[in-house]
Design an enzyme around this catalytic site. Structure first.
Site, short mmCIF file in Angstrom:
data_model
loop_
_atom_site.label_atom_id
_atom_site.label_comp_id
_atom_site.label_asym_id
_atom_site.label_seq_id
_atom_site.Cartn_x
_atom_site.Cartn_y
_atom_site.Cartn_z
CG ASN A 122 -1.84 1.13 1.31
OD1 ASN A 122 -2.35 1.61 0.31
ND2 ASN A 122 -2.09 1.60 2.53
CG ASP A 145 -9.41 3.66 -9.41
OD1 ASP A 145 -10.31 4.45 -9.75
OD2 ASP A 145 -9.59 2.43 -9.31
#
Length: 241
Positions: A122, A145
Site C-alpha cells: 500500500n 484510480d
C-alpha cells in the site's frame, strides 16, 4: 467478547482482486522476484507495511544514487522506460496488483534493466514509514484510480492528509509529479496540494506542462481517445526547518 481488529485507519485507494496468473507471470515471481522484488515485513493486511520496517536504499541498489519512486506503476511501462534511459538513477515501483508486478519484472528483465526494484504494498504506508526520511528525489503518481463515483471518492490516493507522507519521503526541494485524465480529480489534487504547507507549486499557470520524462502509454492514449484532457501537476517539497 473481544473487539474486532482494525487493519487500517484509512480506506485504501485500491480493491485487490485475485485473478488467475499466467505461466509466464508465475515464472516471474519464481525466477525474477529475487532480483527485483523487495521483501516487505507486513502488518495486519497482506499489502500493509510493518510500522517498524525500514528500507535501506544503499543496500537494496548497491550504491548511492537519486531515487525516483512511482506510485501505482501498473504494468511498468513508464518506469521501465525511465530506468532504461537513466542508468545513473535508481527507480522504485510501488504496486499492489500481482499481474502488473509480474509484467514489470518480465519486461525489465527482457530490457536488462538493473536499476529498478518493486514493492508490493500500500503506497501511503511506503511513503509514511518504509522509505527513509528524505530518500526520494522524485515521487511520480501517474493516472491513479479516479474513483469517480461520489460514494467512492474517499478512496482516492491524493486527498487531504496525503501530503504529509509524501513530504516525509521526499528530500528538500524534491518534486512530486502527478498526471490524470479525470478533470475533477485533477482539481482535487491541485486543491489538496495548494493547501499543503509542505509543498509549493513548481509550475506557472493553471496546469503544468506535460512531463517529458513520462512515456506515452496505452492508458494515456485511451484517455486522449475518449476526448479527455491530460492534466499534469508538479510540486516542490519545501525545505525542512
Amino acid at each position: 467478547m473481544s473487539e474486532p481488529r482494525t487493519f487500517r485507519d484509512e480506506p485504501v485507494s485500491f480493491v485487490r482482486r485475485s485473478g488467475r496468473m499466467s505461466e509466464a507471470q508465475d515464472r516471474a515471481f519464481d525466477e525474477l522476484a529475487p532480483q527485483y522484488l523487495i521483501e516487505v515485513p507486513r502488518g495486519d493486511a497482506s499489502t500493509s507495511v510493518h510500522p517498524e520496517a525500514r528500507m535501506d536504499p544503499t543496500a537494496v541498489y548497491g550504491r548511492q544514487a537519486p531515487l525516483i519512486v512511482e506510485i501505482g506503476s501498473g504494468q511498468g511501462h513508464a518506469i521501465i522506460s525511465a530506468a532504461s534511459s537513466r542508468p545513473g538513477d535508481d527507480f522504485l515501483a510501488v504496486e499492489v496488483f500481482r499481474a502488473g508486478l509480474a509484467r514489470t519484472m518480465l519486461d525489465a528483465d527482457k530490457a536488462d534493466v538493473r536499476n529498478l526494484r518493486l514493492i508490493e504494498a500500500n503506497a501511503p504506508e511506503v511513503l509514511a514509514s518504509f522509505l527513509p526520511v528524505g530518500a526520494a528525489a522524485e515521487v511520480w503518481i501517474f493516472f491513479p484510480d479516479p474513483w469517480h463515483k461520489k460514494r467512492h471518492t474517499k478512496r482516492r490516493l491524493v486527498r487531504p492528509g496525503f501530503g504529509e507522507g509524501a513530504a516525509r519521503a521526499l528530500a528538500d526541494g524534491a518534486l512530486l509529479r502527478l498526471a490524470t485524465d479525470w478533470e475533477e480529480y485533477a482539481l482535487q489534487m491541485r486543491a489538496v496540494l495548494d493547501a499543503d504547507p509542505l509543498f509549493e507549486r513548481a509550475f506557472e499557470g493553471e496546469w503544468a506542462e506535460r512531463f517529458e520524462g513520462r512515456v506515452m502509454t496505452a492508458f494515456e492514449r485511451k484517455g486522449l481517445g475518449k476526448g479527455r484532457d491530460i492534466r499534469d501537476l508538479v510540486y516542490r517539497r519545501r525545505p525542512r526547518p
